[in-house]
Scaffold this motif. Sequence first.
Motif, PDB file in Angstrom:
ATOM      1  N   HIS A  99       0.829  -1.197   0.000  1.00 14.44           N
ATOM      2  CA  HIS A  99       0.000   0.000   0.000  1.00 14.44           C
ATOM      3  C   HIS A  99       0.868   1.254   0.000  1.00 14.44           C
ATOM      4  CE1 HIS A  99      -3.625   2.313   0.663  1.00 14.44           C
ATOM      5  NE2 HIS A  99      -3.063   2.915   1.698  1.00 14.44           N
ATOM      6  N   GLN A 100       1.945   1.244   0.776  1.00 16.41           N
ATOM      7  CA  GLN A 100       2.841   2.394   0.818  1.00 16.41           C
ATOM      8  C   GLN A 100       3.553   2.573  -0.519  1.00 16.41           C
ATOM      9  OE1 GLN A 100       5.309   1.525   4.211  1.00 16.41           O
ATOM     10  NE2 GLN A 100       3.945   2.588   5.621  1.00 16.41           N
ATOM     11  N   ASP A 101       3.944   1.454  -1.162  1.00 17.79           N
ATOM     12  CA  ASP A 101       4.582   1.543  -2.471  1.00 17.79           C
ATOM     13  C   ASP A 101       3.635   2.150  -3.497  1.00 17.79           C
ATOM     14  OD1 ASP A 101       6.898   0.469  -1.478  1.00 17.79           O
ATOM     15  OD2 ASP A 101       6.555  -1.546  -2.293  1.00 17.79           O
ATOM     16  N   GLU A 102       2.374   1.712  -3.472  1.00 19.96           N
ATOM     17  CA  GLU A 102       1.390   2.257  -4.412  1.00 19.96           C
ATOM     18  C   GLU A 102       1.188   3.749  -4.176  1.00 19.96           C
ATOM     19  OE1 GLU A 102      -2.093  -0.066  -3.819  1.00 19.96           O
ATOM     20  OE2 GLU A 102      -1.272  -1.840  -4.814  1.00 19.96           O
ATOM     21  N   LYS A 103       1.147   4.154  -2.925  1.00 19.85           N
ATOM     22  CA  LYS A 103       0.963   5.563  -2.602  1.00 19.85           C
ATOM     23  C   LYS A 103       2.168   6.371  -3.088  1.00 19.85           C
ATOM     24  CE  LYS A 103      -0.044   8.588   1.308  1.00 19.85           C
ATOM     25  NZ  LYS A 103      -0.258   8.655   2.755  1.00 19.85           N
ATOM     26  N   LYS A 104       3.361   5.850  -2.892  1.00 14.07           N
ATOM     27  CA  LYS A 104       4.578   6.539  -3.344  1.00 14.07           C
ATOM     28  C   LYS A 104       4.583   6.688  -4.865  1.00 14.07           C
ATOM     29  CE  LYS A 104       9.596   6.139  -3.153  1.00 14.07           C
ATOM     30  NZ  LYS A 104      10.715   5.265  -2.772  1.00 14.07           N
ATOM     31  N   GLU A 105       4.224   5.617  -5.579  1.00 17.87           N
ATOM     32  CA  GLU A 105       4.180   5.680  -7.036  1.00 17.87           C
ATOM     33  C   GLU A 105       3.147   6.702  -7.512  1.00 17.87           C
ATOM     34  OE1 GLU A 105       3.462   1.723  -8.393  1.00 17.87           O
ATOM     35  OE2 GLU A 105       5.462   1.027  -7.819  1.00 17.87           O
ATOM     36  N   ARG A 106       1.984   6.737  -6.860  1.00 13.52           N
ATOM     37  CA  ARG A 106       0.947   7.689  -7.244  1.00 13.52           C
ATOM     38  C   ARG A 106       1.428   9.122  -7.037  1.00 13.52           C
ATOM     39  NH1 ARG A 106      -2.810   6.116  -3.955  1.00 13.52           N
ATOM     40  NH2 ARG A 106      -2.620   7.812  -2.475  1.00 13.52           N
ATOM     41  N   LEU A 107       2.110   9.388  -5.919  1.00 17.86           N
ATOM     42  CA  LEU A 107       2.626  10.732  -5.659  1.00 17.86           C
ATOM     43  C   LEU A 107       3.695  11.108  -6.679  1.00 17.86           C
ATOM     44  CD1 LEU A 107       2.834  10.697  -1.767  1.00 17.86           C
ATOM     45  CD2 LEU A 107       1.219  11.960  -3.187  1.00 17.86           C
ATOM     46  N   GLU A 108       4.556  10.148  -7.048  1.00 14.82           N
ATOM     47  CA  GLU A 108       5.573  10.422  -8.058  1.00 14.82           C
ATOM     48  C   GLU A 108       4.941  10.753  -9.410  1.00 14.82           C
ATOM     49  OE1 GLU A 108       8.022   6.960  -8.013  1.00 14.82           O
ATOM     50  OE2 GLU A 108       9.136   7.594  -6.225  1.00 14.82           O
ATOM     51  N   ARG A 109       3.876  10.036  -9.777  1.00 12.29           N
ATOM     52  CA  ARG A 109       3.179  10.337 -11.037  1.00 12.29           C
ATOM     53  C   ARG A 109       2.572  11.721 -11.002  1.00 12.29           C
ATOM     54  NH1 ARG A 109       0.984   4.852 -10.883  1.00 12.29           N
ATOM     55  NH2 ARG A 109      -0.842   5.777  -9.912  1.00 12.29           N
ATOM     56  N   GLU A 110       1.979  12.093  -9.866  1.00 15.88           N
ATOM     57  CA  GLU A 110       1.371  13.419  -9.751  1.00 15.88           C
ATOM     58  C   GLU A 110       2.420  14.516  -9.883  1.00 15.88           C
ATOM     59  OE1 GLU A 110      -0.788  13.464  -6.101  1.00 15.88           O
ATOM     60  OE2 GLU A 110      -2.319  12.075  -6.822  1.00 15.88           O
ATOM     61  N   VAL A 111       3.591  14.321  -9.282  1.00 13.43           N
ATOM     62  CA  VAL A 111       4.668  15.311  -9.390  1.00 13.43           C
ATOM     63  C   VAL A 111       5.129  15.424 -10.830  1.00 13.43           C
ATOM     64  CG1 VAL A 111       7.086  15.746  -8.765  1.00 13.43           C
ATOM     65  CG2 VAL A 111       5.436  15.110  -7.004  1.00 13.43           C
ATOM     66  N   GLU A 112       5.249  14.292 -11.520  1.00  7.41           N
ATOM     67  CA  GLU A 112       5.663  14.308 -12.922  1.00  7.41           C
ATOM     68  C   GLU A 112       4.625  15.034 -13.785  1.00  7.41           C
ATOM     69  OE1 GLU A 112       7.994  13.543 -16.299  1.00  7.41           O
ATOM     70  OE2 GLU A 112       8.463  13.408 -14.160  1.00  7.41           O
ATOM     71  N   ILE A 113       3.345  14.799 -13.532  1.00  4.01           N
ATOM     72  CA  ILE A 113       2.288  15.473 -14.286  1.00  4.01           C
ATOM     73  C   ILE A 113       2.351  16.981 -14.056  1.00  4.01           C
ATOM     74  CG2 ILE A 113      -0.222  15.797 -14.404  1.00  4.01           C
ATOM     75  CD1 ILE A 113      -0.446  12.752 -13.903  1.00  4.01           C
ATOM     76  N   LYS A 114       2.561  17.398 -12.820  1.00  4.18           N
ATOM     77  CA  LYS A 114       2.668  18.832 -12.529  1.00  4.18           C
ATOM     78  C   LYS A 114       3.865  19.449 -13.235  1.00  4.18           C
ATOM     79  CE  LYS A 114       0.390  18.796  -8.029  1.00  4.18           C
ATOM     80  NZ  LYS A 114       0.539  19.000  -6.581  1.00  4.18           N
ATOM     81  N   ARG A 115       4.993  18.743 -13.253  1.00  2.06           N
ATOM     82  CA  ARG A 115       6.188  19.259 -13.914  1.00  2.06           C
ATOM     83  C   ARG A 115       5.955  19.433 -15.415  1.00  2.06           C
ATOM     84  NH1 ARG A 115      10.174  17.613 -16.861  1.00  2.06           N
ATOM     85  NH2 ARG A 115       9.563  15.427 -16.812  1.00  2.06           N
ATOM     86  N   VAL A 116       5.360  18.433 -16.044  1.00  2.00           N
ATOM     87  CA  VAL A 116       5.095  18.509 -17.485  1.00  2.00           C
ATOM     88  C   VAL A 116       4.096  19.626 -17.777  1.00  2.00           C
ATOM     89  CG1 VAL A 116       4.078  17.272 -19.438  1.00  2.00           C
ATOM     90  CG2 VAL A 116       5.676  16.105 -17.915  1.00  2.00           C
ATOM     91  N   ARG A 117       3.089  19.766 -16.933  1.00  4.63           N
ATOM     92  CA  ARG A 117       2.092  20.822 -17.121  1.00  4.63           C
ATOM     93  C   ARG A 117       2.750  22.202 -17.046  1.00  4.63           C
ATOM     94  NH1 ARG A 117      -2.181  19.961 -13.081  1.00  4.63           N
ATOM     95  NH2 ARG A 117      -2.874  18.363 -14.518  1.00  4.63           N
ATOM     96  N   GLU A 118       3.641  22.381 -16.069  1.00  2.00           N
ATOM     97  CA  GLU A 118       4.331  23.665 -15.939  1.00  2.00           C
ATOM     98  C   GLU A 118       5.221  23.945 -17.144  1.00  2.00           C
ATOM     99  OE1 GLU A 118       6.364  23.517 -12.224  1.00  2.00           O
ATOM    100  OE2 GLU A 118       4.534  23.694 -11.044  1.00  2.00           O
ATOM    101  N   GLU A 119       5.895  22.901 -17.654  1.00  2.00           N
ATOM    102  CA  GLU A 119       6.726  23.087 -18.843  1.00  2.00           C
ATOM    103  C   GLU A 119       5.871  23.499 -20.038  1.00  2.00           C
ATOM    104  OE1 GLU A 119       8.980  19.598 -19.663  1.00  2.00           O
ATOM    105  OE2 GLU A 119      10.226  19.794 -17.857  1.00  2.00           O
ATOM    106  N   LEU A 120       4.719  22.846 -20.212  1.00  2.00           N
ATOM    107  CA  LEU A 120       3.849  23.181 -21.338  1.00  2.00           C
ATOM    108  C   LEU A 120       3.296  24.599 -21.211  1.00  2.00           C
ATOM    109  CD1 LEU A 120       1.921  19.825 -21.820  1.00  2.00           C
ATOM    110  CD2 LEU A 120       3.703  20.779 -23.281  1.00  2.00           C
ATOM    111  N   LEU A 121       2.945  25.002 -20.001  1.00  2.00           N
ATOM    112  CA  LEU A 121       2.456  26.364 -19.799  1.00  2.00           C
ATOM    113  C   LEU A 121       3.560  27.385 -20.089  1.00  2.00           C
ATOM    114  CD1 LEU A 121       0.300  25.945 -16.578  1.00  2.00           C
ATOM    115  CD2 LEU A 121      -0.508  26.443 -18.885  1.00  2.00           C
ATOM    116  N   ALA A 122       4.785  27.077 -19.691  1.00  2.00           N
ATOM    117  CA  ALA A 122       5.898  27.983 -19.961  1.00  2.00           C
ATOM    118  C   ALA A 122       6.137  28.102 -21.466  1.00  2.00           C
ATOM    119  CB  ALA A 122       7.161  27.496 -19.246  1.00  2.00           C
ATOM    120  N   GLN A 123       6.052  26.974 -22.173  1.00  2.00           N
ATOM    121  CA  GLN A 123       6.227  27.012 -23.633  1.00  2.00           C
ATOM    122  C   GLN A 123       5.111  27.813 -24.288  1.00  2.00           C
ATOM    123  OE1 GLN A 123       6.454  22.962 -24.963  1.00  2.00           O
ATOM    124  NE2 GLN A 123       8.499  22.631 -24.083  1.00  2.00           N
TER     125      GLN A 123
END
Length: 63
Positions: free
Chosen positions: A31-55
């Motif tokens: 359960h902790q591994d799944e939660k960690k993976e989900r948080l990592e995906r959310e951080v990656e999505i936020k990073r990509v979104r910010e890059e696209l907005l900057a572009q």
Amino acid sequence: MVRVATYFAMSFGAFLFWQSMDKLHVWIALHQDEKKERLEREVEIKRVREELLAQAKQKDSLA
């Protein structure tokens, strides 16, 4: 005979207890591994979104 039966029952109870604790520990770890993976995906999505907005802002400022 009662002592043998009591010893067997207590040993079996201890075995069941440790097996259930082991399964619980595995479930918590997964359960902790799944939660960690989900948080990592959310951080990656936020990073990509910010890059696209900057572009998009750069393209708007150039146009």
